[in-house]
Design an enzyme around this catalytic site. Structure first.
Site, mmCIF file in Angstrom:
data_model
loop_
_atom_site.group_PDB
_atom_site.id
_atom_site.type_symbol
_atom_site.label_atom_id
_atom_site.label_comp_id
_atom_site.label_asym_id
_atom_site.label_seq_id
_atom_site.Cartn_x
_atom_site.Cartn_y
_atom_site.Cartn_z
ATOM 1 N N LYS A 1 0.871 -1.157 -0.002
ATOM 2 C CA LYS A 1 0.043 0.088 -0.082
ATOM 3 C C LYS A 1 0.819 1.261 -0.169
ATOM 4 O O LYS A 1 0.709 2.508 -0.637
ATOM 5 C CB LYS A 1 -1.032 0.123 1.002
ATOM 6 C CG LYS A 1 -2.128 -1.188 1.107
ATOM 7 C CD LYS A 1 -2.800 -1.203 2.330
ATOM 8 C CE LYS A 1 -3.751 -2.428 2.299
ATOM 9 N NZ LYS A 1 -4.467 -2.736 3.355
ATOM 10 N N GLN B 1 -4.185 -1.356 9.411
ATOM 11 C CA GLN B 1 -4.148 -2.673 8.911
ATOM 12 C C GLN B 1 -4.822 -3.836 9.782
ATOM 13 O O GLN B 1 -4.333 -3.971 10.909
ATOM 14 C CB GLN B 1 -2.687 -3.387 8.455
ATOM 15 C CG GLN B 1 -2.752 -4.563 7.712
ATOM 16 C CD GLN B 1 -3.276 -4.427 6.492
ATOM 17 O OE1 GLN B 1 -3.245 -3.146 5.926
ATOM 18 N NE2 GLN B 1 -3.664 -5.593 5.919
ATOM 19 N N ASP C 1 -9.902 3.605 3.776
ATOM 20 C CA ASP C 1 -10.703 2.009 3.931
ATOM 21 C C ASP C 1 -12.389 2.178 3.509
ATOM 22 O O ASP C 1 -12.784 1.169 3.095
ATOM 23 C CB ASP C 1 -10.555 1.588 5.134
ATOM 24 C CG ASP C 1 -9.256 0.536 4.918
ATOM 25 O OD1 ASP C 1 -8.859 -0.181 4.003
ATOM 26 O OD2 ASP C 1 -8.606 0.252 6.148
HETATM 27 N N1 GUN Z 1 -6.720 -6.351 5.960
HETATM 28 C C1 GUN Z 1 -6.785 -7.130 4.861
HETATM 29 N N2 GUN Z 1 -7.535 -6.325 4.044
HETATM 30 C C2 GUN Z 1 -7.635 -5.023 4.547
HETATM 31 C C3 GUN Z 1 -8.318 -3.811 4.182
HETATM 32 O O1 GUN Z 1 -8.640 -3.596 3.080
HETATM 33 N N3 GUN Z 1 -8.012 -2.762 4.948
HETATM 34 C C4 GUN Z 1 -7.371 -3.046 6.164
HETATM 35 N N4 GUN Z 1 -7.422 -1.757 6.824
HETATM 36 N N5 GUN Z 1 -7.014 -4.047 6.535
HETATM 37 C C5 GUN Z 1 -7.128 -5.137 5.582
#
Ligand code: GUN
Length: 285
Positions: A53, A97, A122
């Site tokens: 990311k 995360q 998100d």
């Molecule tokens: N863990 C797995 N996918 C995601 C996501 O799209 N956002 C976040 N914050 N954690 C994740």
């Protein structure tokens, strides 16, 4: 005839190029999209996702600050960091995360809800989910939006199509149901633990969030259907989709592979939300 394989990587690259231009314009106005990523603990897959990311953010010209907190971080320490980032004017987007380490699982909702809705890239905050349901301007959940952008890119007419969503989560199944409905589809949302086959057999569009590898096979699909597989089930260290690609591709009209379908689109839609957050802050939209 074999289905057309949807190239999510190529679609994501096109969006990335567009975002690079938008970030250049923002930078010319003195604004650099700035994302804060919080990783708690040492789970390798989570660390990999966070790195990816951050890399994608930087690839469009944005700035990523990664906060890697130790495994034994307390909820108070985590909430204090979220609060600090909420109040930091240069931060446009905050991402914590998931999953959090075991001792913090019970607080995941509390942490997500503490992120300011305007920094919630998100789109997990109830305000953003509520706005999406109402149809108001907001960030859209990245996986749900990735599915819609893929379908838009195919140039299909959504109106009157029967879409079947096999999944239930607030991140994928529920929002994609609302978004497909907004587009003009008749949508059936079915639980992955129910007998979904009578539904998938009738679907013009299938979106899967089953959580089991190769759970949907070619005989469960209407000829010519569009199949969007959001699954990523790890088997022997490999990511396997919810759909049995080989048999489904014999029947479907279009199909996303795993990997290389929804995955690359998911990550670029996160960066899209970040750039949108920066534009909103700059009064540019
Ligand atoms: N863990 C797995 N996918 C995601 C996501 O799209 N956002 C976040 N914050 N954690 C994740």
């Amino acid at each position: 005839m074999a289905a057309v394989r949807i190239d999510g990587k190529a679609m994501a690259e096109e969006i990335k190029q567009q975002l690079i231009k938008e970030v250049e314009e923002l930078k010319a106005k003195g604004v650099t999209p700035h994302m804060a990523l919080i990783l708690v603990g040492d789970a390798e897959d989570s660390a990999l996702y966070v790195r990816s990311k951050a890399k994608n953010c930087e690839a469009v010209g944005g700035f990523a600050e990664v906060h890697h907190l130790p495994e034994d971080t307390t909820i108070d320490q985590l909430m204090a960091l979220v609060d600090k980032l909420n109040r930091d004017d240069k931060v446009h987007g905050i991402l914590v995360q998931l999953p959090l380490p075991h001792h913090l699982h019970q607080y995941e909702k509390q942490v997500m809800n503490a992120i300011l809705p305007e920094k919630d890239v998100d789109a997990f905050h109830p305000v953003n989910i509520g706005n999406m349901v109402i149809g108001d301007k907001c960030y859209l959940g990245v996986t749900a939006y990735a599915c819609i952008r893929i379908l838009e890119n195919l140039g299909i007419d959504f109106k009157g199509k029967h879409a079947v969503v096999v999944g239930w989560s607030i991140e994928i199944g529920k929002p994609v149901t609302v978004l497909l409905f907004e587009k003009g589809c008749a949508v059936t949302l079915v639980h992955p633990d129910s007998d979904f086959v009578p539904y998938t057999k009738q679907a013009d569009i299938i979106v899967t969030e089953v959580g089991r590898p190769r759970a949907i096979t070619g005989d469960m699909i209407k000829p010519g259907a569009i199949v969007i597989d959001t699954g990523s089930n790890f088997v022997d260290g490999k990511s396997i989709g919810d759909v049995d690609y080989d048999s489904a591709a014999q029947v479907a009209g279009y199909i996303t592979p795993v990997p290389g379908g929804v995955g690359p689109m998911r990550i670029i839609m996160l960066i899209y939300n970040l750039v949108l957050a920066a534009k909103q802050k700059a009064g540019a939209c």
